[in-house]
Design a protein around this motif. Sequence first.
Motif, PDB file in Angstrom:
ATOM      1  N   ARG A 217     -35.939  -8.391 134.354  1.00 25.87           N
ATOM      2  CA  ARG A 217     -35.898  -8.895 132.974  1.00 25.87           C
ATOM      3  C   ARG A 217     -35.595  -7.753 132.005  1.00 25.87           C
ATOM      4  O   ARG A 217     -34.803  -7.907 131.073  1.00 25.87           O
ATOM      5  CB  ARG A 217     -37.225  -9.577 132.623  1.00 25.87           C
ATOM      6  CG  ARG A 217     -37.395 -10.957 133.237  1.00 25.87           C
ATOM      7  CD  ARG A 217     -38.554 -11.702 132.607  1.00 25.87           C
ATOM      8  NE  ARG A 217     -39.841 -11.095 132.945  1.00 25.87           N
ATOM      9  CZ  ARG A 217     -40.534 -11.380 134.043  1.00 25.87           C
ATOM     10  NH1 ARG A 217     -40.066 -12.270 134.909  1.00 25.87           N
ATOM     11  NH2 ARG A 217     -41.699 -10.801 134.272  1.00 25.87           N
ATOM     12  N   ASN A 218     -36.227  -6.597 132.224  1.00 29.01           N
ATOM     13  CA  ASN A 218     -35.953  -5.442 131.364  1.00 29.01           C
ATOM     14  C   ASN A 218     -34.520  -4.950 131.532  1.00 29.01           C
ATOM     15  O   ASN A 218     -33.881  -4.522 130.554  1.00 29.01           O
ATOM     16  CB  ASN A 218     -36.937  -4.313 131.684  1.00 29.01           C
ATOM     17  CG  ASN A 218     -38.340  -4.602 131.191  1.00 29.01           C
ATOM     18  OD1 ASN A 218     -38.531  -5.374 130.254  1.00 29.01           O
ATOM     19  ND2 ASN A 218     -39.331  -3.996 131.827  1.00 29.01           N
ATOM     20  N   LEU A 219     -34.005  -5.027 132.767  1.00 26.50           N
ATOM     21  CA  LEU A 219     -32.612  -4.626 132.990  1.00 26.50           C
ATOM     22  C   LEU A 219     -31.665  -5.549 132.233  1.00 26.50           C
ATOM     23  O   LEU A 219     -30.695  -5.090 131.620  1.00 26.50           O
ATOM     24  CB  LEU A 219     -32.299  -4.645 134.479  1.00 26.50           C
ATOM     25  CG  LEU A 219     -30.884  -4.202 134.874  1.00 26.50           C
ATOM     26  CD1 LEU A 219     -30.637  -2.750 134.470  1.00 26.50           C
ATOM     27  CD2 LEU A 219     -30.669  -4.382 136.384  1.00 26.50           C
ATOM     28  N   ARG A 220     -31.937  -6.853 132.257  1.00 27.55           N
ATOM     29  CA  ARG A 220     -31.109  -7.803 131.503  1.00 27.55           C
ATOM     30  C   ARG A 220     -31.145  -7.473 130.010  1.00 27.55           C
ATOM     31  O   ARG A 220     -30.131  -7.534 129.323  1.00 27.55           O
ATOM     32  CB  ARG A 220     -31.607  -9.230 131.724  1.00 27.55           C
ATOM     33  CG  ARG A 220     -31.446  -9.737 133.142  1.00 27.55           C
ATOM     34  CD  ARG A 220     -30.104 -10.394 133.372  1.00 27.55           C
ATOM     35  NE  ARG A 220     -30.042 -10.948 134.713  1.00 27.55           N
ATOM     36  CZ  ARG A 220     -30.354 -12.199 135.011  1.00 27.55           C
ATOM     37  NH1 ARG A 220     -30.765 -13.027 134.049  1.00 27.55           N
ATOM     38  NH2 ARG A 220     -30.253 -12.634 136.251  1.00 27.55           N
ATOM     39  N   LEU A 221     -32.335  -7.144 129.501  1.00 28.17           N
ATOM     40  CA  LEU A 221     -32.452  -6.797 128.089  1.00 28.17           C
ATOM     41  C   LEU A 221     -31.640  -5.538 127.776  1.00 28.17           C
ATOM     42  O   LEU A 221     -30.956  -5.466 126.747  1.00 28.17           O
ATOM     43  CB  LEU A 221     -33.923  -6.584 127.724  1.00 28.17           C
ATOM     44  CG  LEU A 221     -34.795  -7.837 127.673  1.00 28.17           C
ATOM     45  CD1 LEU A 221     -36.265  -7.453 127.528  1.00 28.17           C
ATOM     46  CD2 LEU A 221     -34.372  -8.740 126.519  1.00 28.17           C
TER      47      LEU A 221
END
Length: 389
Positions: A217-221
């Motif tokens: 999720r942090n990578l997507r952000l």
Amino acid sequence: MSASGIDDRQRAARALLMRPLVRSASGDDFRLAKKYAPDLRDWFDTNTGWTLHVDSEVIRLAKEPATIGNPTHPIRGANDQAFSRRRYVLLMLCLASLERSDNQISLGRLADQVVLYGGTSELTRSGFAFGLITRDDRSDLVAVVQMLLGWGVLGRVAGDEQEFVHNTGDVLYDVSRRVLSQLLVSRRGPSMVDGATLAGRLEAMRDRGMPPSEDLRNLRLRHMLTRRLLDDPVVYFTELSEDESTYLRSQRSAICRRITELTGLMPEIRAEGIAMVDLDDDLTDLRMPDRGTEGHVTLLIAEHIAGSQQTEHSFADLADYIRSVGAEYAPFWRAGSQEPGAEVALVSTAATRLVALHVCERIPGGIRSLAALARFAVDAPTITGALRP
């Protein structure tokens, strides 16, 4: 390195960001992008999720936009004319036709295929109609073909497009399969998605599903925010979701540092948001300030609005303002700019530019200033560099 400090790796990255499809005929841009391809591929994959294709003829950065609802940067053809809805449809029909064509095709043959594909019930029900009867029909098709020539999908062998427009001749082209195969950027092919609306289908084409872990999720952000900072002139915190805003506030130093190292863009961080400023003023498709009558009028309106106590301005009031200062600048503006009604078109063009730069937004009958417009206040400190659309 150049006088501005841009080195060869940064120059290669900037070339790909400006023109994500670079052919071997592009000279230094192709040479530099190929030289630094391993490093660039890793950077884009890690920070944006974009893939980089490299072969002996084509280098393609598969730039997926962070958002799909921004209409302020259309394809522009000859004379800087924005593509109409009809030309976009013709572009898609041309690509579909070329996908099935031989390695050479005439403009007349391509036109016949476009007419055939354009007559499907789905398109006719949507109001699309195309034939080769009028000069406007042929001009629209030629505008699309000239775009394909610029991209390298087509290579002219013989003939002149203007003869086709005047219905006096034809043109023969080579078709580059390699370039054609790299045009579509999508997680899923258009024929593999469902959706009742265009927006729904576009989202389905880029859907990667829900990330299964917090790290993903942090990578997507990170991907989404880095894309926005690279592509958008300004990123306002109020336009982000709560998760996006929280992540950007906590990681902005690291994200901005990585972008600066790759591109030479410098972060301008304010309470309202972040702009990555280009000190060289060439990593952009729309400059501010710019030369010419339209560029000067845009700057005058920006200064006028930035110095006002109001945030909302009607097109009529802005036209009155340009009319009032027009006589002072008439010697520097193009012929016809002082004719009655000319100020209306000038204001419309200026408003379009300011909205594209994301320093204003449209409201019914006018525009509303956004925080970044303060950069253009006359009494503000001098700030070097330019915002990038």
